[in-house]
Design an enzyme around this catalytic site. Sequence first.
Site, PDB file in Angstrom:
ATOM      1  N   SER A 262       0.865  -0.962  -0.134  1.00 30.99           N
ATOM      2  CA  SER A 262      -0.174   0.089   0.450  1.00 30.99           C
ATOM      3  C   SER A 262       0.524   0.933   0.003  1.00 30.99           C
ATOM      4  O   SER A 262       1.761   1.493  -0.716  1.00 30.99           O
ATOM      5  CB  SER A 262      -1.198  -0.263   1.472  1.00 30.99           C
ATOM      6  OG  SER A 262      -2.112   0.586   0.850  1.00 30.99           O
ATOM      7  N   HIS A 402      -7.832  -5.752   0.473  1.00 32.10           N
ATOM      8  CA  HIS A 402      -6.459  -4.561   0.042  1.00 32.10           C
ATOM      9  C   HIS A 402      -5.494  -5.499   1.981  1.00 32.10           C
ATOM     10  O   HIS A 402      -6.619  -5.270   3.110  1.00 32.10           O
ATOM     11  CB  HIS A 402      -7.113  -3.782   1.296  1.00 32.10           C
ATOM     12  CG  HIS A 402      -5.983  -2.869   1.075  1.00 32.10           C
ATOM     13  ND1 HIS A 402      -5.145  -2.326   0.153  1.00 32.10           N
ATOM     14  CD2 HIS A 402      -5.485  -1.696   1.465  1.00 32.10           C
ATOM     15  CE1 HIS A 402      -4.184  -1.551  -0.166  1.00 32.10           C
ATOM     16  NE2 HIS A 402      -4.084  -0.752   0.628  1.00 32.10           N
TER      17      HIS A 402
HETATM   18  C1  GCU Z   1      -5.419   5.045   1.948  1.00 33.01           C
HETATM   19  C2  GCU Z   1      -5.241   5.390   0.689  1.00 33.01           C
HETATM   20  C3  GCU Z   1      -4.025   4.933  -0.358  1.00 33.01           C
HETATM   21  C4  GCU Z   1      -2.802   3.662   0.345  1.00 33.01           C
HETATM   22  C5  GCU Z   1      -3.505   3.201   1.769  1.00 33.01           C
HETATM   23  C6  GCU Z   1      -2.515   1.943   2.392  1.00 33.01           C
HETATM   24  O1  GCU Z   1      -6.217   3.954   1.700  1.00 33.01           O
HETATM   25  O2  GCU Z   1      -5.737   5.896  -0.027  1.00 33.01           O
HETATM   26  O3  GCU Z   1      -3.174   5.871  -0.648  1.00 33.01           O
HETATM   27  O4  GCU Z   1      -2.442   3.210  -0.486  1.00 33.01           O
HETATM   28  O5  GCU Z   1      -4.224   4.085   2.357  1.00 33.01           O
HETATM   29  O6  GCU Z   1      -1.654   3.009   2.628  1.00 33.01           O
HETATM   30  O7  GCU Z   1      -3.007   1.935   2.697  1.00 33.01           O
END
Ligand code: GCU
Length: 422
Positions: A262, A402
């Site tokens: 992420s 995710h």
């Molecule tokens: C949020 C953010 C993303 C990022 C994510 C994370 O969703 O908007 O850009 O990748 O957090 O770090 O888990």
Amino acid sequence: MTFQRIFALGLLLAISSTLLAAPPGSITDESKVPPYTLPDPLVCQDGTRVTDAKVWREKRRPELLHLFENEMYGKTLVGKPADLKFVVREEKKDARGGKATRLRVGVLFEGKEEGRQMEMLVYIPNDAKGPVPVLFGLSFDGNFTTTDETDIPVPTHWVNGLFEYKTKDHVASEAGRGIHQSLWQYDLALSHGYAVATAGYGEVEPDADGHWKDGPRGLAKEPGPGDWGQIGAWAWAYSRAADYFETNPRIDAKRIGIHGFSRVGKAAVWAGAQDERFAMVVSLESGGGGIALSKRTFGETVENLSHIIRWFCPNFAKYAGKEATLPMDQHELAALIAPRPLLINSAAEDLWSDPKGEFLSGLNATPVYRLLGADGMAIKEWPGTTKLVDGTIGYFMRPGPHNVTLEDWQAMIEFADKHLRK
Ligand code: GCU
């Protein structure tokens, strides 16, 4: 600020801490993706076509690096500090049931215990015959969340509080011990002959506003509009980990693989683009602002990211809602890793990260890989499969939301066995 804007901002803040699905208004339906044109990674800004590796190296690669520096992540203002020092705080020879040597290494950015630093947790397989390849990634919540061992200290640095880890004011407590073990499949990697290592991204620089002085960015002047944001600071820490690996004779510093999930995945990819010592790069759902294409505007957009502008350089905000005007796109970030192996992992339900846009980035970097004598991505259509699609650019999509799972690690190890070990 209009009510809608305040609402959108609130929603985004909620998302960035809880990592939920895409907010209303974002495109999560393929049929809604507007037409877009990607810049050709093999055409220079003056219009000349890159037809050999020399022109790529000497002209186009530096040109693209500058675009990503000036327009997106900001320029990395500090290299390897002259005072950089490593202190082995602990060596445990019989960690993980006797299978590994565990090290806690203080990476002192200013050469002193009272200065800026990060602590690396390193495991090296005990049965290795010679120097081993290593897999390194920063974590959201510090070393003690990645393992249930009871003798890793609870960190005093800022932690994120990822997923089910509830912290008060980002302060770590015993409750976090081992909480993210499933995201860190150390034993699997060790059993395949890899060393594994990590450090907490929040020790490098807390993921909140107003901290630029507290991490590596504080070693330079106050960042200007084209200077490094937090992704740049975290990427810098990946390079300091490489500096450490170069000093450890049990590790083969020519075979350093890095990964990141992420927002940390955005940092890992940016680190891999800048520092060619990384022999393999793995994006774990790095999404928008990471490996996913921006111009598709699917899932998280530049507009969304511009509300977390501290991750980037201030210049990036000018592309909010104007992705078509970006002079580059993320397939060119992937191309900066060429011809080194790049694995792109997506999760089918993680629409916010745009799985297809992550795939397309690898696909559109392929001409650069081919120019440099590597094969790039092996397929042309986004696969609905959970099997590793192997090539110098690998792609793997698993079911689910995710996260980082055992399947992600299995794909990473399978890919590393083919591309990092050889
Ligand atoms: C949020 C953010 C993303 C990022 C994510 C994370 O969703 O908007 O850009 O990748 O957090 O770090 O888990």
